[in-house]
Design an enzyme around this catalytic site. Structure first.
Site, PDB file in Angstrom:
ATOM      1  N   SER A  50      26.202  20.630 -27.021  1.00 27.55           N
ATOM      2  CA  SER A  50      25.123  20.035 -27.256  1.00 27.55           C
ATOM      3  C   SER A  50      23.894  19.846 -26.621  1.00 27.55           C
ATOM      4  O   SER A  50      22.857  19.994 -27.916  1.00 27.55           O
ATOM      5  CB  SER A  50      26.404  19.780 -25.943  1.00 27.55           C
ATOM      6  OG  SER A  50      26.046  17.862 -25.343  1.00 27.55           O
TER       7      SER A  50
ATOM      8  N   ASP B 299      34.112  12.110 -31.385  1.00 28.51           N
ATOM      9  CA  ASP B 299      32.622  12.472 -30.359  1.00 28.51           C
ATOM     10  C   ASP B 299      32.170  10.820 -29.462  1.00 28.51           C
ATOM     11  O   ASP B 299      31.642  10.285 -30.329  1.00 28.51           O
ATOM     12  CB  ASP B 299      31.833  13.624 -31.071  1.00 28.51           C
ATOM     13  CG  ASP B 299      31.290  13.577 -29.748  1.00 28.51           C
ATOM     14  OD1 ASP B 299      30.631  13.545 -28.481  1.00 28.51           O
ATOM     15  OD2 ASP B 299      30.217  15.024 -29.512  1.00 28.51           O
TER      16      ASP B 299
ATOM     17  N   HIS C 143      34.373  15.112 -26.979  1.00 23.42           N
ATOM     18  CA  HIS C 143      32.903  15.743 -27.007  1.00 23.42           C
ATOM     19  C   HIS C 143      32.995  17.295 -26.329  1.00 23.42           C
ATOM     20  O   HIS C 143      32.183  18.162 -26.733  1.00 23.42           O
ATOM     21  CB  HIS C 143      31.485  14.674 -26.078  1.00 23.42           C
ATOM     22  CG  HIS C 143      30.378  15.416 -26.137  1.00 23.42           C
ATOM     23  ND1 HIS C 143      29.370  16.233 -26.712  1.00 23.42           N
ATOM     24  CD2 HIS C 143      29.609  16.258 -24.886  1.00 23.42           C
ATOM     25  CE1 HIS C 143      28.726  16.255 -27.083  1.00 23.42           C
ATOM     26  NE2 HIS C 143      29.138  16.678 -25.256  1.00 23.42           N
TER      27      HIS C 143
END
Length: 316
Positions: free
Chosen positions: A196, A261, A290
């Site tokens: 991320s 996501d 995610h």
């Protein structure tokens, strides 16, 4: 990632006037309340090899190679939810290093695999710190036969300073140098792993240094492309411009992204994959969001094959 901002607030961030540090701070950084602390090891237990000796309930480590330098113990709070036993903690070393911007950076080295060829330099995601990630690191390293080195960004965990894009790059540089000098690990044995927001320092570092490989887990192309999905070009005030740096990476790159996501759209992973000169077969996890990719069996399967077979074949 978006921190609940409205469209008008986003427009103000980008246009009144555009300022990358403000964009980065408001869109990306959510440091949690620290789940651990490092306290001086006054018992004076001498570190034995890379992993220090456990003392009075903490994992000890040293800040440098000199014998007179301070040693530290790791104390986890209940919020860390550590899932392993004393043996695993004994394999963990903690210490501080300092970034070029003057911040103290908390670092953690976990010896997961005695005969590991590779060490993973892991840049974690948002809203977590080393205390929360420690159990995951032990489980991951054990399963992929790698040691794990990680650090907290400025303003996260025990690291000093405030979160910012510039500090992020200085933090990963400090972690890289600590891993190289403190443990004597050569770049061809280091895998850079970003998750991320952690893909931002990972891509930046990988664009400047060659290493064994790079793993980009749920990556973003740039801050503005996350905020405004129709953005087609990179503006001078855009934050986290991974899309402009990833083409400079000369190491093998594995991109992992969930097709559902909800934070960073799957299209970001696809765009970065298409820009990587040495991209390997990516992992698109059908139905994953995610924060749950690690729960899918193909996640570990792909990493094991990439590290244990594809990379190993290159290092024979």
């Amino acid at each position: 990632m978006m921190n609940g901002l409205s469209v008008s607030e986003l427009c103000c961030l980008f246009c009144c006037p555009p300022c990358p540090s403000r964009i980065a701070a408001k869109l990306a950084f959510l440091p949690p309340e620290a789940t651990y602390s490092l306290v001086p090891d006054l018992d004076g237990a001498t570190a034995s090899g890379p992993a220090g000796q456990r003392s009075r309930g903490g994992v000890s480590g040293v800040t440098g190679v000199g014998p007179a330098e301070a040693k530290w113990k790791l104390h986890l709070t209940d919020r860390a939810e550590f899932q392993y036993a004393q043996r695993e903690l004994d394999a963990t070393e903690v210490f501080f290093t300092r970034s070029s911007r003057g911040n103290k950076v908390g670092c953690m080295y976990i010896h997961c695999a005695p005969n590991a060829r590779f060490t993973v330099l892991f840049s974690h995601g948002n809203a977590v710190d080393l205390g929360q990630m420690s159990s995951f690191y032990i489980g991951l390293g054990t399963r992929i036969n790698c040691n794990i080195f990680s650090y907290d960004y400025s303003g996260y965990g025990v690291s000093t300073g405030k979160p910012s894009e510039k500090n992020l790059y200085a933090d990963v540089d400090a972690a890289w140098q600590a891993l190289r000098t403190r443990y004597g690990i050569s770049p061809e044995n280091i895998i850079l792993y970003g998750q991320s927001i952690g893909t931002v320092p990972t891509v930046d570092l990988a664009s400047r240094y060659e290493c064994a490989a790079v793993v980009l887990h749920s990556p973003l192309t740039s801050g503005m492309r996350v905020a405004f999905p129709d953005t087609k070009k990179t503006y001078c005030f855009d934050a986290f411009p991974n899309i402009e740096k990833v083409s400079k990476i000369v190491s093998p790159v594995l991109v992992i992204h969930g097709t559902e996501d909800e934070v960073i759209d799957f299209s970001h992973g696809l765009a970065l994959y298409e820009r990587c000169p040495k991209a390997v077969e990516p992992l698109w996890v059908e139905g994953a969001g995610h924060n749950d990719i690690e729960l899918y069996s193909q996640y570990l399967e792909r990493l094991r094959h990439f590290i244990g077979q594809e990379l190993a074949a290159q290092h024979v």
